[in-house]
Design a protein around this motif. Structure first.
Motif, short mmCIF file in Angstrom:
data_model
loop_
_atom_site.label_atom_id
_atom_site.label_comp_id
_atom_site.label_asym_id
_atom_site.label_seq_id
_atom_site.Cartn_x
_atom_site.Cartn_y
_atom_site.Cartn_z
N VAL A 115 -60.12 57.55 -10.79
CA VAL A 115 -61.17 57.24 -11.76
C VAL A 115 -60.87 56.01 -12.60
CG1 VAL A 115 -62.13 59.56 -12.01
CG2 VAL A 115 -60.10 58.95 -13.32
N LEU A 116 -59.69 55.41 -12.41
CA LEU A 116 -59.35 54.25 -13.22
C LEU A 116 -59.39 52.98 -12.38
CD1 LEU A 116 -56.26 55.50 -15.26
CD2 LEU A 116 -58.60 55.23 -16.08
N ALA B 105 -56.30 63.53 -5.65
CA ALA B 105 -57.49 64.38 -5.47
C ALA B 105 -58.27 64.03 -4.21
CB ALA B 105 -58.37 64.30 -6.70
N SER B 106 -58.09 62.81 -3.69
CA SER B 106 -58.81 62.46 -2.45
C SER B 106 -58.18 63.18 -1.25
CB SER B 106 -58.76 60.95 -2.23
OG SER B 106 -57.41 60.54 -2.18
N LYS B 107 -56.94 63.62 -1.40
CA LYS B 107 -56.24 64.23 -0.27
C LYS B 107 -56.05 65.73 -0.44
CE LYS B 107 -53.72 60.04 0.82
NZ LYS B 107 -52.59 59.33 0.29
N ARG B 108 -55.89 66.18 -1.68
CA ARG B 108 -55.64 67.61 -1.91
C ARG B 108 -56.75 68.19 -2.77
NH1 ARG B 108 -50.27 69.00 -0.99
NH2 ARG B 108 -51.04 71.12 -1.31
N LEU B 109 -56.91 69.50 -2.72
CA LEU B 109 -57.98 70.16 -3.46
C LEU B 109 -57.53 70.46 -4.89
CD1 LEU B 109 -58.80 72.65 -0.62
CD2 LEU B 109 -60.29 70.80 -1.37
N PRO C 97 -53.84 73.71 -10.76
CA PRO C 97 -53.49 72.30 -10.97
C PRO C 97 -54.01 71.77 -12.31
CG PRO C 97 -54.79 72.59 -8.95
CD PRO C 97 -54.79 73.89 -9.65
N VAL C 98 -53.32 70.75 -12.81
CA VAL C 98 -53.74 70.10 -14.05
C VAL C 98 -54.07 68.64 -13.74
CG1 VAL C 98 -51.29 69.84 -14.69
CG2 VAL C 98 -53.04 69.52 -16.42
N SER C 99 -55.21 68.19 -14.27
CA SER C 99 -55.76 66.89 -13.88
C SER C 99 -55.13 65.72 -14.64
CB SER C 99 -57.27 66.87 -14.11
OG SER C 99 -57.90 67.82 -13.28
N LEU C 100 -54.91 64.63 -13.93
CA LEU C 100 -54.50 63.35 -14.52
C LEU C 100 -55.57 62.33 -14.17
CD1 LEU C 100 -50.69 63.16 -13.56
CD2 LEU C 100 -51.68 63.96 -15.71
N PRO C 101 -55.78 61.28 -14.97
CA PRO C 101 -55.05 60.95 -16.18
C PRO C 101 -55.38 61.86 -17.36
CG PRO C 101 -56.74 59.31 -15.74
CD PRO C 101 -56.74 60.24 -14.59
N ASP D 105 -64.52 55.24 -25.81
CA ASP D 105 -65.39 54.94 -24.69
C ASP D 105 -64.69 55.13 -23.34
OD1 ASP D 105 -67.96 54.15 -24.14
OD2 ASP D 105 -67.26 52.14 -23.52
N SER D 106 -63.47 54.60 -23.24
CA SER D 106 -62.78 54.70 -21.94
C SER D 106 -62.34 56.13 -21.67
CB SER D 106 -61.61 53.72 -21.88
OG SER D 106 -60.62 54.06 -22.81
N ILE D 107 -61.95 56.86 -22.73
CA ILE D 107 -61.56 58.26 -22.54
C ILE D 107 -62.76 59.06 -22.05
CG2 ILE D 107 -60.79 60.35 -23.77
CD1 ILE D 107 -59.37 58.33 -25.74
N THR D 108 -63.91 58.86 -22.71
CA THR D 108 -65.13 59.58 -22.34
C THR D 108 -65.51 59.29 -20.88
OG1 THR D 108 -65.90 59.41 -24.60
CG2 THR D 108 -67.56 59.94 -22.95
N LYS D 109 -65.51 58.00 -20.53
CA LYS D 109 -65.90 57.61 -19.16
C LYS D 109 -64.96 58.23 -18.13
CE LYS D 109 -68.38 53.29 -19.51
NZ LYS D 109 -68.00 52.01 -20.11
N THR D 110 -63.66 58.19 -18.42
CA THR D 110 -62.68 58.72 -17.46
C THR D 110 -62.90 60.21 -17.24
OG1 THR D 110 -61.10 57.10 -18.27
CG2 THR D 110 -60.22 58.92 -16.99
N TRP D 111 -63.04 60.94 -18.33
CA TRP D 111 -63.20 62.39 -18.20
C TRP D 111 -64.55 62.75 -17.56
CZ3 TRP D 111 -60.77 63.92 -23.59
CH2 TRP D 111 -59.37 63.90 -23.46
N GLN D 112 -65.58 62.01 -17.93
CA GLN D 112 -66.90 62.30 -17.32
C GLN D 112 -66.87 62.04 -15.82
OE1 GLN D 112 -69.64 60.08 -19.79
NE2 GLN D 112 -70.35 61.98 -20.76
N SER D 113 -66.12 61.01 -15.45
CA SER D 113 -66.04 60.69 -14.04
C SER D 113 -65.27 61.79 -13.27
CB SER D 113 -65.39 59.32 -13.95
OG SER D 113 -65.05 59.02 -12.67
#
Ligand SMILES: [Zn+2]
Length: 431
Positions: A149-150, A175-179, A192-196, A210-218
């Protein structure tokens, strides 16, 4: 490795010094500052009628036993985040057991119920998991998973270096390779716990609202598309910088359809275990006719596609309809479930059942909509197998992964490493 070296390894030495500066702003000499942060966190959650899980280091709870208990009546779950904030994978098995046992005692003495564990630094080892299980925890939330997402190329060189250091340190799944989903691991559920997380976004990348919101929304949007879980990590001491981002994510989660199940980690673990144990019987009742009977936990949702059903249904997503009932008849030329060869590895059936698929062992491969015979099944093959099932449209009846027709799940979590500056200082000495 000692905790100062470990922290320096995770963050880089200059980042560690920077962080010491930030720490003095985030914590006070008494727990009052952190209590205000927790109050703000809970207030934000309450606006969306949801709770959260705060894994807390037991030594901190022991020093301030009265601070956390009251939040339990406000939909907050506490989990154990070590007895002290050290790398548990480096402790001998008997030390791990001693630490976990003391942590349980401290929580119990403070009137806090804890059924989950999250390691400091998200460290793992087989011995540690055996100790966590032996101490009777029901879930562990240690596996980092990195969402794409970054815009890494758009970061400053310092940002890129800080980001890379975090990735090298956590060695997350991608996340593109594992569930990004819970999974049964012996008697435990691993979540699992999500990064970033907030630490990467703010301390390493200097992120703003703004960037935190966008990252988490994505992340939320990707998790929703894929029907997966977004375990958001927001350390409560950073709530002031992240409250708007948290509100934005919760607000969006409340509007998505099919819905997003917002739940604490203990609820997610209990659900995953119960749903995976649900039984669904599909029996033949004549040529092309099948009787379906579901015996599952409350909230279990049946989905169906490419079959005729004799009970009411409502549109869902991904080509499925949601069936309003747990006992019904369907018409389908093939038995609308997944057949597995008797010689297939048990991991295959276990994985498919955990996804909500109805699995039957049989030898007549032409009888079923899907039939798999795999002597081996590795975690890296999970996404491909799901695509094979979901990107085709043979008749299928299955359970939804999440309760009450939800398409994906969101869990808000925030590790409490310290309540005061003193706790934080002692933490650096492994206390
Ligand atoms: Zn921590």
């Amino acid at each position: 490795m000692n905790p100062i070296k470990l922290a320096a390894g995770a963050k880089g030495q200059s980042a560690l010094l920077n962080r010491i500066g930030m720490i003095t702003k985030r914590y006070g000499l008494t727990p009052a500052k952190m209590q205000r942060a927790l109050d703000q966190f809970v207030k934000t959650l309450r606006q969306f009628d949801c709770g959260a899980t705060f894994p807390a280091t037991a030594a901190t709870v022991e020093r301030h036993p009265a601070v956390l208990e009251k939040y339990q009546t406000q939909d907050i779950e506490f989990a154990v985040h070590g007895y002290t904030h050290v790398d548990y994978s480096q402790l001998a098995p008997e030390e791990q057991l001693t630490h976990l046992h003391r942590a349980r005692e401290v929580f119990a003495a403070a009137g806090i119920t804890a059924v989950g564990f999250r390691s400091p630094y998200l460290r793992q080892s087989n011995h540690l998991y055996a100790a966590i299980e032996a101490e009777g925890f029901s879930y562990v939330s240690n596996q980092p998973i990195l969402w794409n997402v970054l815009d890494i190329d758009g970061l400053t060189p310092t940002g890129q270096a800080g980001y890379q250091r975090a990735i090298d340190f956590y060695a997350p799944w991608e996340a593109s390779k594992r569930l990004s989903l819970p999974q049964l691991y012996n008697q435990l559920v691993e979540i699992p716990v999500s990064l970033p997380d907030d630490e990467i976004l703010i301390d390493r990348l200097g992120g703003n609202t703004d960037s935190i919101t966008k990252t988490w929304q994505s992340i939320l949007s990707q998790a929703h598309q894929q029907g997966e879980l977004f375990t958001l990590q927001l350390h409560p001491e950073r709530i002031a910088r992240c409250a708007d981002g948290l509100s934005a994510v919760l607000s969006e989660a409340r509007t998505l359809r099919p819905s997003v199940w917002i739940a604490r980690l203990d609820e997610i673990a209990a659900w995953w275990r119960a749903r995976a144990a649900a039984t669904v019987e599909i029996t033949s009742s004549g040529e092309g006719k099948w009787h379906v009977a579901v015996d599952g936990p409350r909230g279990a949702t049946v989905l169906a596609r490419q079959v005729q059903i004799d009970t009411s249904t409502t549109p869902w997503a991904d080509g499925y309809r949601q069936v309003n009932g747990t006992t019904f008849n369907v018409r389908s030329p093939l038995q609308p479930c997944i057949g597995i060869s008797p010689g297939a590895t048990p991991e295959l059936a276990s994985f498919l059942r955990q996804q909500g698929y109805i699995v039957e062992t049989g030898v007549e491969n032409r009888r079923y909509s899907y039939y798999f015979d795999r002597a081996e099944f590795a975690a890296e093959q999970e996404r491909t197998l799901l695509a094979q099932i979901e990107e085709t449209d043979f008749p299928l009846v299955r359970l939804s992964r999440w309760p009450n027709g939800a398409r994906s799940a969101l869990s808000i979590t925030g590790d409490i490493d310290a309540l005061t500056l003193w706790d934080y200082g002692l933490r650096l000495f492994g206390k």
